[in-house]
Write a protein that holds these residues in place. Structure first.
Motif, PDB file in Angstrom:
ATOM      1  N   ALA A   9       0.843  -1.205   0.000  1.00 44.20           N
ATOM      2  CA  ALA A   9       0.000   0.000   0.000  1.00 44.20           C
ATOM      3  C   ALA A   9       0.875   1.250   0.000  1.00 44.20           C
ATOM      4  O   ALA A   9       1.898   1.321   0.687  1.00 44.20           O
ATOM      5  N   ALA A  60      -3.609   7.114   1.451  1.00 42.37           N
ATOM      6  CA  ALA A  60      -2.838   5.983   0.933  1.00 42.37           C
ATOM      7  C   ALA A  60      -1.947   5.376   1.992  1.00 42.37           C
ATOM      8  O   ALA A  60      -1.558   4.210   1.889  1.00 42.37           O
ATOM      9  N   ARG A 103      -6.212   1.538  -0.417  1.00 40.51           N
ATOM     10  CA  ARG A 103      -6.064   0.344  -1.248  1.00 40.51           C
ATOM     11  C   ARG A 103      -6.461  -0.910  -0.471  1.00 40.51           C
ATOM     12  O   ARG A 103      -7.144  -1.799  -0.995  1.00 40.51           O
ATOM     13  N   ASP A 127      -0.955   4.930  -5.839  1.00 42.13           N
ATOM     14  CA  ASP A 127      -1.820   5.045  -4.667  1.00 42.13           C
ATOM     15  C   ASP A 127      -1.805   6.451  -4.076  1.00 42.13           C
ATOM     16  O   ASP A 127      -2.851   7.028  -3.777  1.00 42.13           O
TER      17      ASP A 127
END
Length: 695
Positions: free
Chosen positions: A360, A373, A380, A365
């Motif tokens: 992640a 993020a 995610r 992202d």
């Protein structure tokens, strides 16, 4: 416990001399030897080698074991007679005695310390109720054994999961033929109950029985025992093995142990102490997940189960299988030295079985999600979990139990310490005040004020399992949240959609596998204050990731930014062998275990310095210290402060020696313990070979 006055079973007299060599149960290191006692005529038949006895020793009645009957005494004086034969059952077999002696020598311990762990306490009712002789016909020595032999020899369908490993069928074939191959097995992730690692172990046990030999399987905890137990029942049928775990009652555990001793069964599975089970005609010893700290004995002589099983395989000629999703450095060193042959799947099989691992916060992202993020539950990870909950359970692993187990300053991020004991402060529950995790004290009426910057603002340094459950439950409503960790550990969950939140080592097994796995707060695992932090982090992550369904996604969240971390890279590539080899190479360059042998001496400053002056080390050994030993808890979130007054137990020294000087080092340490014991030194110095923490 059963009635200790139960009438002893009639036994057949065994030829032996009038002298009994006895190992007395005493913790004193200078008395680590056998003592001779006269055998009264009325006890001659019952006082067999291996029997428990009671003897007069230093003015007290102590228990011990007869290790030999001698025709003549080596002691020139008058011998004290045995007080009593507690039981004529020969519970200490020659094989187990030799193993215990080898373990004591390897870890600079005493034989009585190891025997205390190897032979369970007697339960008279269990001895009386279990038949002395095993069944005339052992069911699994007939038809199933023949099937195992043929399948192992031909590499057919019955090799089960081993067909995925190029060297697997050949290893089984040698095992069934009565040989003793030693292997390091890197297991593939779970793909179904018929290809999972417990089923592979059951096939290996079946092959050992096919060769007319017994098997011993040791795993870290009772949940692993349950899984292997189920696989063995499916493969061998019920009643063909016993389990030895701490959660059994005294009578049940001793009855199971006696079944092994008397030959009623030839297969035993269990946790740490089962490594000493007296399996007859031992042909296979298995250690699963060698890197799990549950396999390290917390009591003297602090041995590791993997080392015990290696010594046992070497002494008996049994096959050795060390398996896991990752390799510990000890196993990797044995592989590189040629003592263990690697049994691994080929590259295509690994790629087919391994999950898709994403980190992640990487890629697009941050551009797409902004600060979310890299939140505690990144966007995610949230999207993956939301999609996966449509058709099954989602596993969320968090590194710490509790609510908010560690706090820090809201400005400078310095850890918050207890004003009384310097332990880590945390929030035990919502709405409660900060509390010390060591002594339960609060911050006092004045509240918190940072010693570094003066700020009075607090923040969470790490989020615990219960707080994570609250947050995830709110962000993904409509699904049940199941927590598994300290206090309540679930062995398994169903295939219905649910959020399963677990701490490392407490992950339940889903009936059909998880549809996704989220690994939160990766930095907390990587920041563990231990030398093995990268390998331990990878072991925890892969143990959880291996439970996901094939082809599904694993999200690693909370990994540090801007740096390539080998543990993260190994997870994404699903290549734990690469990380183990890399770490071992660095340890060799730096002179760190397991590339060298290390021992630790702990005690007060004066005691450690005195012990070092008495220690006669091999020429190649090197002493590091003594230095103050920082106060820290393996489950804690940081290190405390240590005063310079040299309080007892707050200092330590390390002794480093080449591996080839191991015997010289342990002999010197054992001699040191004997000298200090004989002199009745008031200040105790604890000696530990291969310490797992604290340095």
């Amino acid at each position: 416990m059963g009635d200790d006055t139960a009438a002893p079973r009639p036994v057949r007299p065994i030829p032996g001399g009038p002298v009994a060599a006895v190992v007395v149960d005493t913790p004193l290191a200078h008395l680590d030897r056998v003592f001779e006692y006269a055998v009264p005529e009325e006890l001659a038949a019952a006082a067999v080698p291996g029997a428990r006895v009671r003897v007069r020793f230093a003015g007290r009645d102590l228990e011990g074991f007869i290790v030999e009957r001698r025709a003549a005494a080596e002691h020139e004086g008058r011998l004290t007679p045995l007080r009593k034969v507690v039981s004529p059952e020969p519970v200490l077999t020659p094989e187990i005695l030799a193993l215990c002696r080898a373990v004591a020598d390897r870890y600079a311990g005493t034989l009585s310390d190891v025997l205390r762990l190897a032979v369970p306490k007697r339960h008279a009712t269990a001895e009386r109720n279990l038949p002395l002789l095993p069944p005339t016909v052992i069911p699994y020595a007939a038809e199933p054994a023949r099937d195992a032999t043929s399948s192992s020899a031909g590499g057919g369908d019955d090799v089960g999961p081993w067909s995925d490993y190029p060297a697997g069928p050949a290893w089984l074939r040698r095992l069934a033929a009565g040989e003793g191959p030693a292997a390091a097995w890197m297991a593939l992730p779970t793909r179904g109950s018929d290809t999972d690692w417990p089923e592979a172990l059951a096939v290996a046990v079946h092959a050992a029985l096919a060769g007319g030999r017994g098997a011993l399987v040791v795993v870290p905890d009772h949940r692993d025992v349950d899984r292997v137990d189920t696989a063995l029942v499916r493969r061998l049928g019920p009643g063909q093995h016993v389990r030895l775990t701490a959660d059994q009652g005294p009578q049940a555990r001793y009855t199971a142990w006696l079944k092994v001793l008397r030959g009623h069964v030839r297969v035993a599975i269990g946790t740490r102490a089962a490594a000493f089970a007296p399996v007859r005609d031992l042909g296979l010893v298995v250690c699963w997940d060698d890197g799990d700290d549950l396999l390290s004995e917390p009591r003297a002589p602090y041995h590791h189960t993997g080392v015990v099983l290696s010594l046992r395989a070497e002494q008996t000629g049994a096959a050795l299988l060390s398996g896991g999703f990752v390799r510990s450095l000890r196993v990797e060193a044995d592989v590189e030295a040629g003592r263990l042959v690697p049994v691994v799947a080929d590259h295509d099989a690994v790629r087919s079985a391994a999950p898709r691992v994403v980190v992640a916060g990487e890629g697009l992202d941050e551009e797409r999600d902004g600060p979310a993020a890299r939140a505690h539950l990144p966007s995610r990870a949230w999207r993956v979990a939301k999609d996966a909950l449509r058709d099954g359970p989602v596993l969320v692993q968090v590194p710490r139990r509790g609510y908010l187990p560690a706090l820090s300053c809201g400005e400078c991020r310095s850890p918050v310490r207890c004003p009384r004991c310097q332990g880590p402060m945390g929030l035990p529950s919502a709405g409660s005040g900060p509390t010390c995790r060591w002594c339960s004290a609060g911050l006092g009426p004045s509240g918190f004020e940072c010693r570094s910057c003066g700020s009075r603002r607090l923040r969470a340094a790490v989020t615990g399992a219960r707080r994570s459950a609250e947050e995830i439950g709110r962000s993904l409503p409509g699904h049940p949240v199941i927590t598994s960790g300290s206090g309540e550990v679930h062995g398994s969950v169903g295939s219905e959609p649910a959020i399963v939140l677990a701490t490392p080592g407490a992950e339940p097994v889903a009936d059909e596998g998880y549809t996704a796995v989220l690994l939160l707060d990766a930095w907390a695992s990587l920041d563990l204050p231990v030398l093995d932090a990268p390998l331990e982090s990878l072991r925890r992550w892969m143990a959880a990731a291996a439970l996901v369904r094939p082809g599904r996604t694993v999200v690693l969240a909370g990994a540090p930014e801007g740096v390539t971390l080998p543990a993260v890279e190994a997870l994404v590539r699903w290549d734990p062998g690469w990380l183990a080899s890399r770490e071992l190479g660095e340890r060799r360059e730096l002179g760190l275990p397991p590339a060298v042998r290390m021992a630790q001496l702990r005690g007060s400053r004066a005691a450690v310095e005195s012990a070092l002056s008495q220690l006669r080390l091999p020429a190649a050994a090197q002493v590091l210290g003594p230095l103050p030993l920082e106060a820290w808890s393996r489950s804690g979130a940081g290190r405390g402060e240590v005063g310079s007054d040299g309080d007892a137990g707050s200092w330590h020294a390390l002794v480093r020696a080449p591996l080839e000087a191991t015997a010289e080092l342990t002999d010197a340490l054992a001699a040191l313990k004997a000298v200090r014991s004989a002199r009745k030194e008031a200040d105790v110095v604890a000696v530990q070979v291969d310490p797992v923490d604290g340095w």
